[in-house]
Motif scaffolding. Structure first.
Motif, mmCIF file in Angstrom:
data_model
loop_
_atom_site.group_PDB
_atom_site.id
_atom_site.type_symbol
_atom_site.label_atom_id
_atom_site.label_comp_id
_atom_site.label_asym_id
_atom_site.label_seq_id
_atom_site.Cartn_x
_atom_site.Cartn_y
_atom_site.Cartn_z
ATOM 1 N N VAL A 32 0.869 -1.171 0.000
ATOM 2 C CA VAL A 32 0.000 0.000 0.000
ATOM 3 C C VAL A 32 0.909 1.224 0.000
ATOM 4 O O VAL A 32 1.864 1.303 0.774
ATOM 5 C CB VAL A 32 -0.936 0.007 1.231
ATOM 6 N N THR A 33 0.626 2.168 -0.894
ATOM 7 C CA THR A 33 1.411 3.395 -0.980
ATOM 8 C C THR A 33 0.510 4.593 -0.710
ATOM 9 O O THR A 33 -0.700 4.550 -0.935
ATOM 10 C CB THR A 33 2.065 3.560 -2.370
ATOM 11 N N THR A 34 1.128 5.637 -0.229
ATOM 12 C CA THR A 34 0.438 6.910 -0.056
ATOM 13 C C THR A 34 1.481 8.012 -0.150
ATOM 14 O O THR A 34 2.688 7.757 -0.121
ATOM 15 C CB THR A 34 -0.323 6.971 1.287
ATOM 16 N N ASP A 35 1.010 9.235 -0.275
ATOM 17 C CA ASP A 35 1.929 10.364 -0.208
ATOM 18 C C ASP A 35 1.858 10.932 1.202
ATOM 19 O O ASP A 35 0.884 10.729 1.913
ATOM 20 C CB ASP A 35 1.616 11.404 -1.273
ATOM 21 N N GLY A 39 7.195 12.637 1.799
ATOM 22 C CA GLY A 39 7.317 12.024 0.487
ATOM 23 C C GLY A 39 6.536 10.728 0.447
ATOM 24 O O GLY A 39 5.811 10.392 1.382
ATOM 25 N N PRO A 40 6.690 9.941 -0.632
ATOM 26 C CA PRO A 40 5.932 8.697 -0.744
ATOM 27 C C PRO A 40 6.341 7.692 0.327
ATOM 28 O O PRO A 40 7.503 7.584 0.696
ATOM 29 C CB PRO A 40 6.263 8.176 -2.135
ATOM 30 N N VAL A 41 5.338 6.953 0.842
ATOM 31 C CA VAL A 41 5.550 5.956 1.882
ATOM 32 C C VAL A 41 4.840 4.679 1.445
ATOM 33 O O VAL A 41 3.799 4.736 0.792
ATOM 34 C CB VAL A 41 4.997 6.434 3.242
ATOM 35 N N ALA A 42 5.414 3.533 1.830
ATOM 36 C CA ALA A 42 4.816 2.248 1.471
ATOM 37 C C ALA A 42 4.847 1.309 2.666
ATOM 38 O O ALA A 42 5.689 1.437 3.552
ATOM 39 C CB ALA A 42 5.569 1.625 0.303
ATOM 40 N N ILE A 43 3.905 0.359 2.666
ATOM 41 C CA ILE A 43 3.816 -0.653 3.713
ATOM 42 C C ILE A 43 3.348 -1.952 3.059
ATOM 43 O O ILE A 43 2.538 -1.929 2.133
ATOM 44 C CB ILE A 43 2.852 -0.194 4.836
ATOM 45 N N VAL A 44 3.877 -3.074 3.522
ATOM 46 C CA VAL A 44 3.453 -4.381 3.034
ATOM 47 C C VAL A 44 2.246 -4.830 3.851
ATOM 48 O O VAL A 44 2.234 -4.695 5.066
ATOM 49 C CB VAL A 44 4.596 -5.419 3.142
ATOM 50 N N ALA A 45 1.234 -5.359 3.153
ATOM 51 C CA ALA A 45 0.024 -5.816 3.837
ATOM 52 C C ALA A 45 -0.494 -7.089 3.172
ATOM 53 O O ALA A 45 -0.601 -7.153 1.957
ATOM 54 C CB ALA A 45 -1.055 -4.732 3.786
ATOM 55 N N ARG A 88 9.328 -10.137 -5.253
ATOM 56 C CA ARG A 88 9.721 -10.419 -3.862
ATOM 57 C C ARG A 88 10.764 -9.429 -3.368
ATOM 58 O O ARG A 88 10.735 -9.011 -2.223
ATOM 59 C CB ARG A 88 10.230 -11.866 -3.768
ATOM 60 N N ASP A 89 11.684 -9.014 -4.245
ATOM 61 C CA ASP A 89 12.716 -8.059 -3.846
ATOM 62 C C ASP A 89 12.117 -6.699 -3.485
ATOM 63 O O ASP A 89 12.591 -6.019 -2.577
ATOM 64 C CB ASP A 89 13.786 -7.921 -4.931
ATOM 65 N N ILE A 90 11.064 -6.296 -4.167
ATOM 66 C CA ILE A 90 10.382 -5.041 -3.838
ATOM 67 C C ILE A 90 9.746 -5.158 -2.456
ATOM 68 O O ILE A 90 9.861 -4.254 -1.624
ATOM 69 C CB ILE A 90 9.321 -4.689 -4.901
ATOM 70 N N CYS A 91 9.121 -6.295 -2.202
ATOM 71 C CA CYS A 91 8.509 -6.548 -0.895
ATOM 72 C C CYS A 91 9.566 -6.455 0.211
ATOM 73 O O CYS A 91 9.363 -5.784 1.220
ATOM 74 C CB CYS A 91 7.847 -7.916 -0.916
ATOM 75 N N ALA A 92 10.705 -7.123 0.010
ATOM 76 C CA ALA A 92 11.778 -7.114 1.016
ATOM 77 C C ALA A 92 12.302 -5.695 1.252
ATOM 78 O O ALA A 92 12.563 -5.308 2.395
ATOM 79 C CB ALA A 92 12.912 -8.040 0.579
ATOM 80 N N ALA A 93 12.442 -4.914 0.197
ATOM 81 C CA ALA A 93 12.935 -3.539 0.341
ATOM 82 C C ALA A 93 11.959 -2.687 1.135
ATOM 83 O O ALA A 93 12.365 -1.917 2.019
ATOM 84 C CB ALA A 93 13.183 -2.924 -1.034
ATOM 85 N N ILE A 94 10.669 -2.840 0.864
ATOM 86 C CA ILE A 94 9.649 -2.051 1.573
ATOM 87 C C ILE A 94 9.601 -2.447 3.046
ATOM 88 O O ILE A 94 9.471 -1.589 3.926
ATOM 89 C CB ILE A 94 8.266 -2.216 0.911
ATOM 90 N N ILE A 95 9.726 -3.738 3.336
ATOM 91 C CA ILE A 95 9.744 -4.180 4.729
ATOM 92 C C ILE A 95 10.919 -3.553 5.469
ATOM 93 O O ILE A 95 10.793 -3.128 6.614
ATOM 94 C CB ILE A 95 9.794 -5.717 4.820
ATOM 95 N N ALA A 96 12.050 -3.440 4.808
ATOM 96 C CA ALA A 96 13.274 -2.930 5.442
ATOM 97 C C ALA A 96 13.257 -1.423 5.670
ATOM 98 O O ALA A 96 13.865 -0.933 6.620
ATOM 99 C CB ALA A 96 14.489 -3.308 4.605
ATOM 100 N N SER A 97 12.548 -0.670 4.816
ATOM 101 C CA SER A 97 12.619 0.790 4.913
ATOM 102 C C SER A 97 11.346 1.447 4.393
ATOM 103 O O SER A 97 10.911 1.142 3.280
ATOM 104 C CB SER A 97 13.813 1.298 4.099
ATOM 105 N N LYS A 98 10.789 2.363 5.181
ATOM 106 C CA LYS A 98 9.564 3.040 4.746
ATOM 107 C C LYS A 98 9.811 3.958 3.560
ATOM 108 O O LYS A 98 8.888 4.304 2.839
ATOM 109 C CB LYS A 98 8.922 3.809 5.892
ATOM 110 N N THR A 99 11.054 4.344 3.321
ATOM 111 C CA THR A 99 11.359 5.216 2.188
ATOM 112 C C THR A 99 11.869 4.444 0.974
ATOM 113 O O THR A 99 12.211 5.044 -0.040
ATOM 114 C CB THR A 99 12.399 6.279 2.587
ATOM 115 N N ALA A 100 11.913 3.106 1.054
ATOM 116 C CA ALA A 100 12.410 2.292 -0.056
ATOM 117 C C ALA A 100 11.577 2.470 -1.317
ATOM 118 O O ALA A 100 12.063 2.220 -2.419
ATOM 119 C CB ALA A 100 12.449 0.816 0.342
ATOM 120 N N ILE A 101 10.341 2.916 -1.181
ATOM 121 C CA ILE A 101 9.499 3.117 -2.353
ATOM 122 C C ILE A 101 10.148 4.103 -3.317
ATOM 123 O O ILE A 101 9.933 4.024 -4.525
ATOM 124 C CB ILE A 101 8.060 3.566 -1.953
#
Length: 167
Positions: A32-35, A39-45, A88-101
């Motif tokens: 899930v992404t939002t602004d 800046g842009p933020v993402a979270i895995v759900a 899967r790599d995108i998922c792992a990056a988002i889990i590691a950092s809220k700014t990875a998006i």
């Protein structure tokens, strides 16, 4: 535990067993992404579900203890992305950092939301309602625009990521 063996427990007294039982349900993986002012933020759900076709509604449930909760709890708009098996790599990056998006290949939607390239489906939403739900909040979004492509989904089961292949 062997297949066919049933363990009975009180979920309010045995959170680990409850989590394990919930983990037997295979879910898709979404981001899930939002602004936000940062800046842009993402979270895995993996707590995503369809609610209604008319009107078009979906839901997801962020945990209140998440460090990203504040960005989504007050957001008036967000996008839910159903990930492909090869993301899967995108998922792992988002889990590691809220700014990875900011390092994920995205494009901006008509209203400035980050949209992840290559997602199997994306649902751009405006906030319809929120409902308190214990240690989570149920967020209901009205889908204002949707994108759909083909491919195999990334799935989550028993604490592990995998892929689903249709017969």
């Amino acid at each position: 535990m062997e297949t066919g063996t049933i363990a009975t427990f009180d979920p309010s007294a045995d959170a680990d067993s409850f989590r394990g039982a919930l983990g037997t349900f295979v879910t898709g993986v979404t981001i899930v992404t939002t602004d936000s002012p940062e800046g842009p933020v993402a979270i895995v759900a993996n707590s995503f579900a369809s609610v209604s076709l008319d009107p078009p509604l979906v839901l997801w449930s962020p945990a209140k203890i998440s460090k990203r909760f504040e960005h989504f709890a007050g957001s008036r708009r967000f996008a839910v992305h159903v990930l492909a098996a090869d993301q899967r790599d995108i998922c792992a990056a988002i889990i590691a950092s809220k700014t990875a998006i900011s390092k994920v290949p995205t494009r901006l939607s008509h209203c400035g939301m980050p949209i992840i390239n290559g997602a199997l489906a994306t649902f751009e939403c405006s906030l319809e309602a929120t409902h308190d739900a214990g240690d989570h909040v149920i967020v209901v979004g009205r889908v204002t625009k949707a994108h759909h492509g083909g491919g195999d989904p990334l799935v989550f089961h028993a604490g592990q990521y995998g892929a689903f292949k249709a017969d």
